[in-house]
Scaffold this active site. Sequence first.
Site, PDB file in Angstrom:
ATOM      1  N   TYR A  29       0.801  -1.312   0.044  1.00  0.00           N
ATOM      2  CA  TYR A  29      -0.196   0.040  -0.073  1.00  0.00           C
ATOM      3  C   TYR A  29       0.899   1.279  -0.054  1.00  0.00           C
ATOM      4  O   TYR A  29       1.805   1.366   0.620  1.00  0.00           O
ATOM      5  CB  TYR A  29      -0.944   0.072   1.250  1.00  0.00           C
ATOM      6  N   HIS A  30       0.236   2.192  -0.789  1.00  0.00           N
ATOM      7  CA  HIS A  30       1.434   3.462  -0.833  1.00  0.00           C
ATOM      8  C   HIS A  30       0.199   4.595  -0.832  1.00  0.00           C
ATOM      9  O   HIS A  30      -0.515   4.935  -1.721  1.00  0.00           O
ATOM     10  CB  HIS A  30       1.962   3.615  -2.372  1.00  0.00           C
TER      11      HIS A  30
END
Length: 68
Positions: A29-30
């Site tokens: 996840y960014h």
Amino acid sequence: MNTTACKHTVFLSDEFNKCIIQHLAVTAYHPTSTCRMGSTIDKNSVVDPELRVKGIEMLRVVYAAVMP
């Protein structure tokens, strides 16, 4: 793979696999939209629509953090 956190379980059992997932899983996840873009009069924004950082001359943000 370091399995010491799950040494209390039987190797490759359902309990072991669950333990491994809980201890070793990571996310890709960014986060985005963490650097608010807004008008030059918006007090809560960090950059203007031209990606210029407010309050700092000659600095622009070129990063996914400003993507809505």
